[in-house]
Write an enzyme that holds these catalytic residues in place. Structure first.
Site, mmCIF file in Angstrom:
data_model
loop_
_atom_site.group_PDB
_atom_site.id
_atom_site.type_symbol
_atom_site.label_atom_id
_atom_site.label_comp_id
_atom_site.label_asym_id
_atom_site.label_seq_id
_atom_site.Cartn_x
_atom_site.Cartn_y
_atom_site.Cartn_z
ATOM 1 N N SER A 22 0.629 -1.285 -0.006
ATOM 2 C CA SER A 22 0.038 -0.106 0.074
ATOM 3 C C SER A 22 1.051 1.106 -0.099
ATOM 4 O O SER A 22 1.993 1.127 0.630
ATOM 5 C CB SER A 22 -1.007 -0.033 1.182
ATOM 6 O OG SER A 22 -1.996 0.778 1.052
ATOM 7 N N PRO A 23 0.543 2.250 -0.413
ATOM 8 C CA PRO A 23 1.221 3.532 -0.846
ATOM 9 C C PRO A 23 1.685 3.890 0.795
ATOM 10 O O PRO A 23 0.573 4.231 1.532
ATOM 11 C CB PRO A 23 0.609 4.531 -1.431
ATOM 12 C CG PRO A 23 -0.990 3.958 -1.397
ATOM 13 C CD PRO A 23 -0.992 2.193 -1.363
ATOM 14 N N TYR A 164 -7.457 14.494 1.279
ATOM 15 C CA TYR A 164 -6.560 15.149 0.317
ATOM 16 C C TYR A 164 -7.639 16.299 -0.816
ATOM 17 O O TYR A 164 -8.700 15.944 -0.774
ATOM 18 C CB TYR A 164 -5.349 14.581 -0.091
ATOM 19 C CG TYR A 164 -4.464 14.358 0.926
ATOM 20 C CD1 TYR A 164 -3.609 15.099 1.794
ATOM 21 C CD2 TYR A 164 -4.565 12.729 0.987
ATOM 22 C CE1 TYR A 164 -3.073 14.581 2.743
ATOM 23 C CE2 TYR A 164 -3.447 12.229 2.503
ATOM 24 C CZ TYR A 164 -2.972 13.368 3.081
ATOM 25 O OH TYR A 164 -2.041 12.894 4.195
#
Ligand SMILES: Cc1cc2nc3c(=O)[nH]c(=O)nc-3n(C[C@H](O)[C@H](O)[C@H](O)COP(=O)(O)O)c2cc1C
Length: 336
Positions: A22-23, A164
């Site tokens: 996962s990032p 974000y």
């Protein structure tokens, strides 16, 4: 053979198994540039047997960084070290993917947002983007995608989660615009659709394009799973291959019932109702748990974040646990 270790093909790319790193921001870049840390970190996880590695949130513009340690693709020169990283990952049989991001009001530097509403009361009020500002964001995503391709990535994930910039447009809690980018569901998803479309002008049609969303804000009157299902269906029709189903991050007062696999139901609902591939993420640590998610048809890929910080060789160990025979790096065969 378990499902976890069965290959999956999306467009022209074959993942040798369903385990994805996962990032995860490493907060270790300087001026957006990758360095030896990134090469060793991502390289270790390729050696460790992952099918796909999605590189951490990589800023499409300097002002779009979450922290000053973020990787970036806002300068041509950023690609040089990234090329080494993707080459190493591919040499070791994993696929190199990259998450492209803009922090918006949760940025470190100069913050912009759909509306002048701060994330937390103690934060500075962000600047509401005007039409020219929105167009710059869209073209920054395109340029970064072009550079990602040149740097050797085979997959892009657009970061539309965790509060974000893109998520800020999606949620009515942060988006109070009265123009074409705010108000109705169609208007709030417009920025994301325009970014997807613009990225597709430079990103080859035979390479996968993922979108990470927060399936819910976990807050009253916020973005919710019903809207996420609708969005996923629209993204499916617009050539997006997979929705990476995370949640939260938009407001500090969110109430998240955290527990093992707590976000899996989102991946399951979107997979069933939007007819799109999904990935599950969040407190998935045990290989048998991962296998069960796949067996039950709740997701197509399993993302592992913190467990892969504890164990870069997680996939090698997972295969042993599930009784799957997989290829180990030749250099490590004496340790098998
Ligand atoms: C150190 C760290 C950095 C993270 N950075 C990112 C990021 O860059 N992009 C993103 O979408 N999620 C990021 N996340 C969230 C993870 O990708 C993942 O969704 C979350 O940690 C839940 O999975 P886990 O329980 O397996 O850790 C980060 C998480 C950690 C622990």
């Amino acid at each position: 053979m378990s499902l976890l270790f069965s290959p999956l093909k999306i467009k022209d790319i074959v993942f040798k198994n369903r385990i994805v790193i996962s990032p995860m921001c490493m907060y270790s870049a300087v001026d957006g540039y990758a360095n030896d840390w990134h090469l060793v970190h991502y390289g270790s996880r390729a050696v460790g047997g992952a099918g796909l590695i999605i590189q951490e949130a990589t800023a499409v513009s300097e002002e779009g960084r979450i922290s000053t340690g973020d990787l970036g693709l806002y300068r041509e020169e950023h690609s040089e070290m990234l090329q080494k990283i993707t080459a190493f990952i591919h040499q070791h049989g994993a696929v190199a993917g990259i998450q492209l991001a803009h922090a918006g009001r949760k940025g470190c530097c100069s913050t912009v947002a759909p509306s002048a509403i701060a994330f937390a009361p103690e934060d500075n009020e962000p600047l509401a983007l005007d039409e020219a500002g929105i167009q710059k964001v869209i073209s920054d995503f395109r340029t970064a995608a072009q550079r990602a391709l040149k740097a050797g990535y085979k997959l892009i994930e657009i970061h539309a989660a965790h509060g974000y910039l893109i998520h800020q447009f999606l949620s009515p809690l942060s988006n109070r615009r009265t123009d074409n980018y705010g108000g109705s569901f169609e208007n709030r998803i417009r920025l994301l659709l325009e970014i997807v479309k613009e990225v597709q002008t430079v990103w080859p049609g035979n390479l996968p394009l993922f979108v990470r969303i927060s399936a819910t804000d976990w807050a009253e009157d916020g973005w919710d799973v019903d809207e996420a299902v609708q969005l996923a269906s629209i993204l499916n029709r617009n050539g997006v291959d997979l929705i990476d189903c995370s949640s939260g991050g938009l407001v500090p007062y969110q109430k998240i019932p955290v527990g093992p696999g707590y976000q899996v139901p989102f991946a399951e609902r979107l997979r069933n109702e939007s007819q799109i591939l999904t990935s599950a993420v969040g407190l998935i640590t045990d290989a048998r748990q991962a296998e069960e998610i796949l067996q039950k048809g709740q997701a197509d890929l399993i993302l592992i974040a913190r467990e892969s910080l504890r164990d870069p060789y997680y996939p090698l160990h997972a295969a042993k646990l599930l009784g799957d025979e997989i290829v180990w790096p030749q250099q490590y065969l004496r340790g098998k």
